[in-house]
Enzyme design. Structure first.
Site, short mmCIF file in Angstrom:
data_model
loop_
_atom_site.label_atom_id
_atom_site.label_comp_id
_atom_site.label_asym_id
_atom_site.label_seq_id
_atom_site.Cartn_x
_atom_site.Cartn_y
_atom_site.Cartn_z
CD GLU A 53 -2.23 2.15 1.05
OE1 GLU A 53 -3.05 2.78 0.36
OE2 GLU A 53 -1.38 2.72 1.76
CG ASP A 54 2.78 4.59 2.13
OD1 ASP A 54 3.10 5.03 1.01
OD2 ASP A 54 2.75 5.29 3.15
CG HIS A 114 -3.69 2.28 5.60
ND1 HIS A 114 -4.94 2.71 5.95
CD2 HIS A 114 -3.61 2.47 4.27
CE1 HIS A 114 -5.59 3.13 4.87
NE2 HIS A 114 -4.80 2.99 3.85
CB ILE A 116 4.93 3.66 6.24
CG1 ILE A 116 5.33 3.62 4.76
CG2 ILE A 116 4.30 2.35 6.65
CD1 ILE A 116 6.36 2.55 4.42
CG HIS A 132 -6.18 0.16 9.85
ND1 HIS A 132 -6.67 1.34 10.36
CD2 HIS A 132 -5.66 0.47 8.65
CE1 HIS A 132 -6.46 2.31 9.49
NE2 HIS A 132 -5.84 1.81 8.44
CG ASN A 166 -5.66 6.75 3.88
OD1 ASN A 166 -4.54 6.81 3.40
ND2 ASN A 166 -6.66 6.16 3.26
CG ASP A 167 -0.31 8.80 3.92
OD1 ASP A 167 0.51 8.10 4.54
OD2 ASP A 167 -0.03 9.46 2.91
CG ASN A 222 -6.13 8.05 0.28
OD1 ASN A 222 -4.97 7.68 0.35
ND2 ASN A 222 -7.12 7.20 0.14
CG ASP A 266 -4.32 5.46 -2.64
OD1 ASP A 266 -3.95 5.95 -1.56
OD2 ASP A 266 -4.75 4.30 -2.74
CG ASN A 267 0.53 7.89 -0.46
OD1 ASN A 267 0.37 9.02 -0.01
ND2 ASN A 267 1.44 7.06 0.00
C1 LIG Z 1 2.06 7.72 0.77
O1 LIG Z 1 3.39 7.91 0.35
C2 LIG Z 1 4.23 8.61 1.24
C3 LIG Z 1 5.58 8.76 0.61
O2 LIG Z 1 5.91 7.76 -0.27
C4 LIG Z 1 4.24 7.92 2.57
O3 LIG Z 1 5.02 8.62 3.49
C5 LIG Z 1 2.81 7.75 3.04
O4 LIG Z 1 2.73 7.16 4.27
C6 LIG Z 1 1.95 7.00 2.02
N1 LIG Z 1 0.57 6.76 2.49
C7 LIG Z 1 -0.35 5.87 2.07
C8 LIG Z 1 -1.64 5.77 2.77
O5 LIG Z 1 -0.16 5.13 1.13
#
Ligand SMILES: *[C@@H]1O[C@H](CO)[C@@H](O)[C@H](O)[C@H]1NC(C)=O
Ligand SMILES: *[C@@H]1O[C@H](CO)[C@@H](O)[C@H](O)[C@H]1NC(C)=O
Length: 352
Positions: A53-54, A114, A116, A132, A166-167, A222, A266-267
């Site tokens: 995911e991340d 999730h 990071i 989670h 989420n993030d 997000n 998304d991210n």
């Molecule tokens: C999205 O990407 C950033 C940097 O790559 C990261 O720090 C972050 O946690 C990510 N989040 C999700 C929810 O994917």
């Protein structure tokens, strides 16, 4: 008479639900398809088969992946396997992802990572992980120990202002901004709030001394990230928007601009060499919810240059109909190397 009123109310309710249903299909980009855009030297990363995911990359090229997310409503290829954190050194000739060992005492069986974020503070690398366990929402802070590829668990943060994180983006050793992608933590109310489109999701600033809502009114906040100077970028997934917010010395945020796109965003990550924003997108997010291997969700990575200008340049870096990569969530870059993660599928390495 009473029956007539009841019938009219029922009719109005049904019309409203129908309108919300059509709006939801549009918010999920139900029918959009993508034209493939390929990059040279792409290959899937060995050892990542149940989502990444991340992804976050340290300035020295060490990439961290959160793997194995289980999220209500989304498919999983390994529903019984706990999640984990992998690392991969992008300077190595032979790229391979290694799972980090986590210190004893941390509940690994319910680990469900999730978003990071890493931060290097006084020569110590901290890894912040949105977790989670049993579908609750916590933030775990770990210290990364490079000598033996392990993570030392330092603390678990749970707070009433962090009901559905989420993030996260770390801004100090125990300081971060986080997005809540829902207002409620109850699964049924979460579903309802998305359906009705309440726009109650927000961004929260957390520090040991102060926790506060610093931006609100998102459809579904997000990905979040920070520019090297003073801007915070937030992806509003179902509104198809990137928000640019200015960070002030007291950590409050004010909105500067909103960029509208034609995809579920998304991210976000920042290309350290150019300051460009890379976004992992879902061009047809509805396919994420109803998984059909013969009609899989697509992947799409956008690059935004000069977001503060009146007309920023938006280019598609990579796009695939799901035959190679399904449901891209994040794209992160180190030198000319690009990593693309997914919600529950694999991870792709490409050269730019
Ligand atoms: C999205 O990407 C950033 C940097 O790559 C990261 O720090 C972050 O946690 C990510 N989040 C999700 C929810 O994917
Ligand atoms: C995806 O594209 C490939 C060729 O680029 C094609 O062979 C395949 O049938 C397509 N798959 C779907 C599900 O459209």
């Amino acid at each position: 008479m009473g029956r007539l009123v009841a019938l009219s109310l029922l009719g109005i309710a049904l019309a409203l639900l129908g309108e919300r249903f059509l709006a939801l299909r549009n918010r999920l980009k139900a029918s959009r398809e993508v034209e493939s855009i390929d990059l040279p030297n792409c290959h899937l990363i060995k050892g990542i088969e149940t989502g990444s995911e991340d992804i976050d990359i340290l300035p020295n090229g060490l990439a961290f992946f959160s793997v194995g997310l289980k999220y209500p409503g989304f498919h999983s290829f390994a529903p019984d396997k706990p999640g984990g954190i992998l690392i991969m050194d992008l300077n190595d000739e032979n790229l391979r992802a290694l799972e980090l060992r986590i210190s004893r005492g941390f509940n690994l069986a319910s680990f469900n990572p999730h978003g990071i974020s890493t931060i290097d503070s006084d020569d110590t690398v901290y890894l912040f992980v949105v977790n989670h366990p049993e579908f609750k929402s916590t933030v775990e802070i770990f210290k990364f120990e490079e000598e033996d590829n392990s993570l030392l668990h330092l603390k678990t943060i749970q707070h009433e202002l962090l009901p559905s994180v989420n993030d996260i983006i770390a801004v100090g050793p125990a300081h971060f901004y986080a997005t809540n992608d829902h207002y409620f933590s109850d699964p049924f109310l979460k579903y309802l709030e998305v359906y009705v489109n309440l726009h109650w999701t927000n961004v929260v600033y957390y520090s040991p001394n102060e926790v506060k809502v610093v931006a609100e009114g998102f459809d579904s906040a997000n990905g979040i990230n920070i520019s090297p100077d003073k801007y915070i970028y937030v992806a509003d997934a179902l509104a198809h928007e990137i928000h640019v917010l200015e960070k002030h010395p007291n950590m409050n945020l004010t909105q500067l601009k909103v960029l509208k796109l034609d995809t579920v965003v998304d991210n976000l990550s920042i290309d350290p060499s150019s300051g460009d924003i890379l976004i992992g997108c879902h061009p047809n997010a509805q396919k994420l919810l109803i998984y059909d291997p013969n009609n899989p969700p697509s992947s799409e990575v956008l690059r935004i240059q000069n977001i503060l200008l009146e007309k920023p340049t938006v280019t598609t870096v990579y796009a695939n109909n799901g035959s190679v990569l399904q449901g891209s969530t994040v794209a992160s870059v180190y030198e000319r190397k690009l990593l693309i993660g997914t919600l529950y599928h694999r991870a792709l390495y490409c050269e730019l």
